[in-house]
Design a protein around this motif. Sequence first.
Motif, PDB file in Angstrom:
ATOM      1  N   ASP A  76       0.808  -1.223   0.000  1.00  0.00           N
ATOM      2  CA  ASP A  76       0.000   0.000   0.000  1.00  0.00           C
ATOM      3  C   ASP A  76       0.841   1.273   0.000  1.00  0.00           C
ATOM      4  O   ASP A  76       0.287   2.370   0.002  1.00  0.00           O
ATOM      5  N   ILE A  77       2.154   1.123   0.003  1.00  0.00           N
ATOM      6  CA  ILE A  77       3.053   2.277   0.028  1.00  0.00           C
ATOM      7  C   ILE A  77       3.411   2.665  -1.403  1.00  0.00           C
ATOM      8  O   ILE A  77       3.763   1.809  -2.226  1.00  0.00           O
ATOM      9  N   GLN A  78       3.329   3.965  -1.678  1.00  0.00           N
ATOM     10  CA  GLN A  78       3.678   4.468  -3.010  1.00  0.00           C
ATOM     11  C   GLN A  78       5.166   4.200  -3.269  1.00  0.00           C
ATOM     12  O   GLN A  78       6.031   4.774  -2.626  1.00  0.00           O
ATOM     13  N   THR A  79       5.439   3.297  -4.186  1.00  0.00           N
ATOM     14  CA  THR A  79       6.803   2.957  -4.568  1.00  0.00           C
ATOM     15  C   THR A  79       6.949   3.227  -6.058  1.00  0.00           C
ATOM     16  O   THR A  79       6.209   2.677  -6.869  1.00  0.00           O
ATOM     17  N   VAL A  80       7.901   4.085  -6.405  1.00  0.00           N
ATOM     18  CA  VAL A  80       8.134   4.420  -7.804  1.00  0.00           C
ATOM     19  C   VAL A  80       9.487   3.841  -8.201  1.00  0.00           C
ATOM     20  O   VAL A  80      10.482   4.002  -7.486  1.00  0.00           O
ATOM     21  N   ILE A  81       9.491   3.160  -9.332  1.00  0.00           N
ATOM     22  CA  ILE A  81      10.703   2.477  -9.807  1.00  0.00           C
ATOM     23  C   ILE A  81      11.127   3.105 -11.123  1.00  0.00           C
ATOM     24  O   ILE A  81      10.319   3.252 -12.045  1.00  0.00           O
ATOM     25  N   TYR A  82      12.400   3.458 -11.195  1.00  0.00           N
ATOM     26  CA  TYR A  82      12.978   4.034 -12.408  1.00  0.00           C
ATOM     27  C   TYR A  82      13.996   3.039 -12.953  1.00  0.00           C
ATOM     28  O   TYR A  82      15.023   2.798 -12.319  1.00  0.00           O
ATOM     29  N   GLU A  83      13.680   2.447 -14.090  1.00  0.00           N
ATOM     30  CA  GLU A  83      14.568   1.472 -14.726  1.00  0.00           C
ATOM     31  C   GLU A  83      15.587   2.237 -15.578  1.00  0.00           C
ATOM     32  O   GLU A  83      15.277   2.688 -16.682  1.00  0.00           O
ATOM     33  N   LEU A  84      16.787   2.381 -15.073  1.00  0.00           N
ATOM     34  CA  LEU A  84      17.800   3.209 -15.723  1.00  0.00           C
ATOM     35  C   LEU A  84      18.231   2.666 -17.082  1.00  0.00           C
ATOM     36  O   LEU A  84      18.579   3.440 -17.970  1.00  0.00           O
ATOM     37  N   ASP A  85      18.193   1.349 -17.248  1.00  0.00           N
ATOM     38  CA  ASP A  85      18.597   0.762 -18.526  1.00  0.00           C
ATOM     39  C   ASP A  85      17.552   0.974 -19.620  1.00  0.00           C
ATOM     40  O   ASP A  85      17.828   0.745 -20.794  1.00  0.00           O
ATOM     41  N   GLU A  86      16.386   1.456 -19.256  1.00  0.00           N
ATOM     42  CA  GLU A  86      15.325   1.698 -20.233  1.00  0.00           C
ATOM     43  C   GLU A  86      15.146   3.186 -20.522  1.00  0.00           C
ATOM     44  O   GLU A  86      14.201   3.581 -21.197  1.00  0.00           O
ATOM     45  N   ARG A  87      16.057   4.006 -20.004  1.00  0.00           N
ATOM     46  CA  ARG A  87      15.973   5.457 -20.186  1.00  0.00           C
ATOM     47  C   ARG A  87      17.198   5.956 -20.942  1.00  0.00           C
ATOM     48  O   ARG A  87      18.310   5.480 -20.712  1.00  0.00           O
ATOM     49  N   ASP A  88      16.997   6.943 -21.799  1.00  0.00           N
ATOM     50  CA  ASP A  88      18.124   7.539 -22.521  1.00  0.00           C
ATOM     51  C   ASP A  88      19.100   8.228 -21.580  1.00  0.00           C
ATOM     52  O   ASP A  88      20.293   8.274 -21.844  1.00  0.00           O
ATOM     53  N   ASP A  89      18.596   8.768 -20.476  1.00  0.00           N
ATOM     54  CA  ASP A  89      19.448   9.475 -19.523  1.00  0.00           C
ATOM     55  C   ASP A  89      19.849   8.602 -18.326  1.00  0.00           C
ATOM     56  O   ASP A  89      20.309   9.110 -17.305  1.00  0.00           O
ATOM     57  N   GLY A  90      19.701   7.303 -18.458  1.00  0.00           N
ATOM     58  CA  GLY A  90      20.000   6.379 -17.355  1.00  0.00           C
ATOM     59  C   GLY A  90      21.430   6.465 -16.850  1.00  0.00           C
ATOM     60  O   GLY A  90      21.664   6.454 -15.639  1.00  0.00           O
ATOM     61  N   ASP A  91      22.389   6.557 -17.765  1.00  0.00           N
ATOM     62  CA  ASP A  91      23.791   6.664 -17.343  1.00  0.00           C
ATOM     63  C   ASP A  91      24.039   7.969 -16.586  1.00  0.00           C
ATOM     64  O   ASP A  91      24.744   7.993 -15.578  1.00  0.00           O
ATOM     65  N   ALA A  92      23.451   9.044 -17.064  1.00  0.00           N
ATOM     66  CA  ALA A  92      23.614  10.343 -16.399  1.00  0.00           C
ATOM     67  C   ALA A  92      22.954  10.324 -15.018  1.00  0.00           C
ATOM     68  O   ALA A  92      23.494  10.896 -14.058  1.00  0.00           O
ATOM     69  N   ILE A  93      21.816   9.664 -14.907  1.00  0.00           N
ATOM     70  CA  ILE A  93      21.150   9.532 -13.605  1.00  0.00           C
ATOM     71  C   ILE A  93      22.037   8.744 -12.655  1.00  0.00           C
ATOM     72  O   ILE A  93      22.230   9.128 -11.498  1.00  0.00           O
ATOM     73  N   GLN A  94      22.602   7.655 -13.140  1.00  0.00           N
ATOM     74  CA  GLN A  94      23.469   6.839 -12.295  1.00  0.00           C
ATOM     75  C   GLN A  94      24.709   7.624 -11.866  1.00  0.00           C
ATOM     76  O   GLN A  94      25.142   7.525 -10.718  1.00  0.00           O
ATOM     77  N   ASP A  95      25.267   8.431 -12.757  1.00  0.00           N
ATOM     78  CA  ASP A  95      26.413   9.283 -12.413  1.00  0.00           C
ATOM     79  C   ASP A  95      26.034  10.272 -11.308  1.00  0.00           C
ATOM     80  O   ASP A  95      26.783  10.467 -10.351  1.00  0.00           O
ATOM     81  N   TYR A  96      24.863  10.887 -11.448  1.00  0.00           N
ATOM     82  CA  TYR A  96      24.436  11.854 -10.437  1.00  0.00           C
ATOM     83  C   TYR A  96      24.154  11.162  -9.097  1.00  0.00           C
ATOM     84  O   TYR A  96      24.489  11.686  -8.037  1.00  0.00           O
ATOM     85  N   LEU A  97      23.553   9.987  -9.135  1.00  0.00           N
ATOM     86  CA  LEU A  97      23.303   9.247  -7.898  1.00  0.00           C
ATOM     87  C   LEU A  97      24.604   8.910  -7.180  1.00  0.00           C
ATOM     88  O   LEU A  97      24.678   8.976  -5.949  1.00  0.00           O
ATOM     89  N   GLN A  98      25.633   8.569  -7.948  1.00  0.00           N
ATOM     90  CA  GLN A  98      26.930   8.293  -7.324  1.00  0.00           C
ATOM     91  C   GLN A  98      27.472   9.543  -6.646  1.00  0.00           C
ATOM     92  O   GLN A  98      27.975   9.490  -5.531  1.00  0.00           O
ATOM     93  N   GLU A  99      27.348  10.665  -7.332  1.00  0.00           N
ATOM     94  CA  GLU A  99      27.799  11.934  -6.758  1.00  0.00           C
ATOM     95  C   GLU A  99      27.000  12.265  -5.492  1.00  0.00           C
ATOM     96  O   GLU A  99      27.553  12.710  -4.494  1.00  0.00           O
ATOM     97  N   LYS A 100      25.713  12.032  -5.525  1.00  0.00           N
ATOM     98  CA  LYS A 100      24.813  12.389  -4.422  1.00  0.00           C
ATOM     99  C   LYS A 100      24.974  11.457  -3.221  1.00  0.00           C
ATOM    100  O   LYS A 100      24.937  11.904  -2.083  1.00  0.00           O
TER     101      LYS A 100
END
Length: 142
Positions: A76-100
Amino acid sequence: MLPRVHRALSGSSSSFFILFSSTASSSKLSEFQRRRMSVKAFVDDAIADNKVAIFSKSYCPYCRSAKALFASNYPDIQTVIYELDERDDGDAIQDYLQEKTGQRTVPNIFVNKQHVGGNDKVTGLQSSGKLAALVNADQSKL
């Protein structure tokens, strides 16, 4: 370009200054800077706007395990999943997550705006009962 540089160097010093000052400082953002700002805003908004945000890759067994843990224990908890391998900006998101977060691997999980880590961390928190407390905490008090 070379004739302009030669003319600028052989002419007055003001031409030299104008040539290099106009190319050295630009008020326009580069494409890289725009993408980076967009990725940063996307990730930060995803974390802020969702009770649980999971940055994942669809083929990753650790991601599957973490997603299953939330689906079975907190349906019942709102869970949002972002599949990075299915996004054009997935690598950039992963880079930012590492920085963050300092974490390069997926899943990269946030609960109530707090980074909780990956699958091993989330499984440990679940086993200790701390994940339920974090998931059920009032976001306004965090």
